[in-house]
Design an enzyme around this catalytic site. Structure first.
Site, PDB file in Angstrom:
ATOM      1  N   ARG A  57       0.846  -1.205   0.000  1.00 55.87           N
ATOM      2  CA  ARG A  57       0.000   0.000   0.000  1.00 55.87           C
ATOM      3  C   ARG A  57       0.876   1.248   0.000  1.00 55.87           C
ATOM      4  NH1 ARG A  57      -1.657   2.231   4.324  1.00 55.87           N
ATOM      5  NH2 ARG A  57      -2.231   0.400   5.532  1.00 55.87           N
ATOM      6  N   TYR A 109     -15.341  17.641 -17.080  1.00 57.22           N
ATOM      7  CA  TYR A 109     -15.732  16.226 -17.078  1.00 57.22           C
ATOM      8  C   TYR A 109     -16.809  16.043 -16.008  1.00 57.22           C
ATOM      9  CZ  TYR A 109     -15.452  11.211 -16.198  1.00 57.22           C
ATOM     10  OH  TYR A 109     -15.754   9.888 -16.007  1.00 57.22           O
ATOM     11  N   ASP A 181      -6.382  19.167 -15.874  1.00 57.30           N
ATOM     12  CA  ASP A 181      -6.722  17.799 -16.258  1.00 57.30           C
ATOM     13  C   ASP A 181      -6.230  17.648 -17.694  1.00 57.30           C
ATOM     14  OD1 ASP A 181      -7.868  15.466 -17.207  1.00 57.30           O
ATOM     15  OD2 ASP A 181      -9.746  15.717 -16.100  1.00 57.30           O
ATOM     16  N   LYS A 205      -7.113   6.303 -20.029  1.00 50.90           N
ATOM     17  CA  LYS A 205      -7.319   6.724 -21.417  1.00 50.90           C
ATOM     18  C   LYS A 205      -6.012   6.583 -22.216  1.00 50.90           C
ATOM     19  CE  LYS A 205     -11.271   7.718 -19.545  1.00 50.90           C
ATOM     20  NZ  LYS A 205     -11.583   9.033 -19.020  1.00 50.90           N
TER      21      LYS A 205
HETATM   22  C1  LIG Z   1     -12.243   9.573 -17.891  1.00 54.96           C
HETATM   23  C2  LIG Z   1     -11.892  10.915 -17.404  1.00 54.96           C
HETATM   24  C3  LIG Z   1     -11.758  11.165 -16.024  1.00 54.96           C
HETATM   25  C4  LIG Z   1     -12.030  10.098 -14.974  1.00 54.96           C
HETATM   26  O1  LIG Z   1     -11.100   9.071 -15.001  1.00 54.96           O
HETATM   27  P1  LIG Z   1     -11.422   7.528 -14.562  1.00 54.96           P
HETATM   28  O2  LIG Z   1     -10.138   6.831 -14.826  1.00 54.96           O
HETATM   29  O3  LIG Z   1     -12.574   7.072 -15.416  1.00 54.96           O
HETATM   30  O4  LIG Z   1     -11.813   7.572 -13.129  1.00 54.96           O
HETATM   31  C5  LIG Z   1     -11.385  12.438 -15.636  1.00 54.96           C
HETATM   32  N1  LIG Z   1     -11.165  13.417 -16.543  1.00 54.96           N
HETATM   33  C6  LIG Z   1     -11.297  13.209 -17.875  1.00 54.96           C
HETATM   34  C7  LIG Z   1     -11.048  14.336 -18.817  1.00 54.96           C
HETATM   35  C8  LIG Z   1     -11.666  11.955 -18.348  1.00 54.96           C
HETATM   36  O5  LIG Z   1     -11.807  11.764 -19.667  1.00 54.96           O
END
Ligand SMILES: *Cc1c(COP(=O)(O)O)cnc(C)c1O
Length: 381
Positions: A57, A109, A181, A205
């Protein structure tokens, strides 16, 4: 462990992607790192942990490797990996104090907005959502307790572009930190060079790149008290990715620079083919000269990304029907993988969403662009 490092920090992104965070395994000579599933590590006779690992952890070799690779590519001082992008977002918000105020974009988002408003609102977080293409609106939203300006560009799903450098400067003038982000624009947008303090990614992603892991990262420009707080929520809060996710994440990172190149090239060819095509009302892609954010995108991005959205002529029913005629392209959420995916955002975001009902978001994959275009065109006809 006398592991031989294979790279220096000065090397270029393609090289760092392949080598950063990796070393030849000293026990076996393995070139690809083993997956360390052990939750616990042996103490030496003097009580120390010679490898630096004690309990998974708190730190795990696969997680350390993945974090080091992301850190080298984003150019930060500290990278902290989490069990998802949303857990990464959560740990940033957990670094704030009840009563603090956050300014975020209107088209943020939707999961991030939900966390800020519904989740952390209950713990006393104040949040304002403004149109960040209007810098005056951001300035007007600043309060004495504003601690964080959250930037997300290109935005989801209409690909609005906001001026990162201007927003970071505004945050600092107000005594706040600026978070970007950067999920939609890895490598092609360099948040730290634009003055941002924290960059975060849903590595689910593009970083992972194959739609087969859930993982998130926050990269801190400086190893300061906020970075310490990020580690606290990861280690003590236990918001950790598994060793296997980290291993797959590191594997995915190797091809990130080349995948991004192909995603960007494919998306720009698809966007140009669809602009003005019968049945298409509008194409949202920052690489098009007609896009309202094109000039700022050109200033702060080295390419325009693999995401685009289109508004088809008609209503939600017509948009859904168009996706049902697709043969190659998959109707699915998420983005950043090898497959081209299409999604009707309004129906996933719910009734309160301001997304146009005829809008379809496309994550342009790594197929040949002509095959992608032919599929879209036959479905539009
Ligand atoms: C998918 C996404 C998130 C969230 O991420 P997860 O891995 O699904 O929790 C946050 N910001 C953006 C721009 C995203 O496309």
């Amino acid at each position: 462990m006398a592991a031989r490092a294979l790279y220096t920090d000065q090397m270029r992104p393609e090289t760092l992607a392949v080598h950063a965070g990796r070393s030849i395994d000293p026990a076996t000579g393995a070139v690809t790192p083993p997956i360390h599933l052990s939750t616990t590590f042996e103490r030496a006779l003097d009580g120390s942990f010679p490898s630096g690992f004690a309990y998974t952890r708190e730190a795990n070799p696969n997680r350390s490797s993945f974090e080091a690779c992301v850190n080298a590519l984003e150019g930060g001082e500290v990278t902290v990996a989490y069990s998802s992008g949303s857990a990464a977002t959560m740990s940033i918000l957990q670094g704030l104090t009840p009563g603090d105020h956050v300014i975020a974009p209107e088209e943020i988002y939707f999961g991030t907005r939900h966390l800020m408003e519904t989740g952390f609102g209950r713990w006393g977080l104040q949040s304002s959502f403004v149109d960040m293409t209007d810098l005056g609106a951001v300035l007007a939203a600043i309060r004495p307790n504003t601690r964080l300006i959250w930037v997300e560009t290109p935005s989801n799903p209409v690909l609005k572009i906001v001026d990162i450098a201007a927003l970071a400067e505004m945050a600092h003038a107000a005594g706040a930190i600026c978070v970007c982000d950067n999920t939609w624009a890895p490598l092609i947008q360099r948040p730290f060079e634009l003055g941002v303090d924290l960059s975060m990614h849903s590595a689910t992603k593009y970083l992972g790149g194959h739609c087969d892991i859930m993982i998130g990262v926050v990269i801190a420009r400086k190893n300061d008290a906020f970075a310490e707080s990020l580690r606290l929520w990861q280690k003590m809060g236990g918001a950790i990715p598994s060793p296997f996710e980290c291993w797959l994440g590191l594997r995915g990172m190797q091809t990130l620079p080349w995948r991004m190149r192909a995603h960007c090239e494919n998306a720009s060819v698809v966007a140009r083919a669809l602009a003005g095509y019968p049945g298409v009302e509008q194409v949202h892609y920052p690489g098009l000269a007609s896009h309202p954010g094109h000039a700022i995108a050109k200033k702060q991005m080295s390419a325009f990304g693999g995401m685009l959205s289109i508004q088809v002529r008609g209503d939600a029913g017509d948009a859904m029907a168009m996706t049902n005629r697709l043969q190659l392209i998959t109707r699915a959420t998420s983005l950043g993988g090898a497959h081209t995916l299409i999604e009707h955002r309004k129906s996933i975001e719910g009734a309160a969403s301001k997304t146009p009902e005829n809008l379809l978001r496309i994550s342009v994959g790594l197929e040949h662009p002509d095959d992608i275009i032919e599929d879209l065109m036959q479905a539009l006809r």
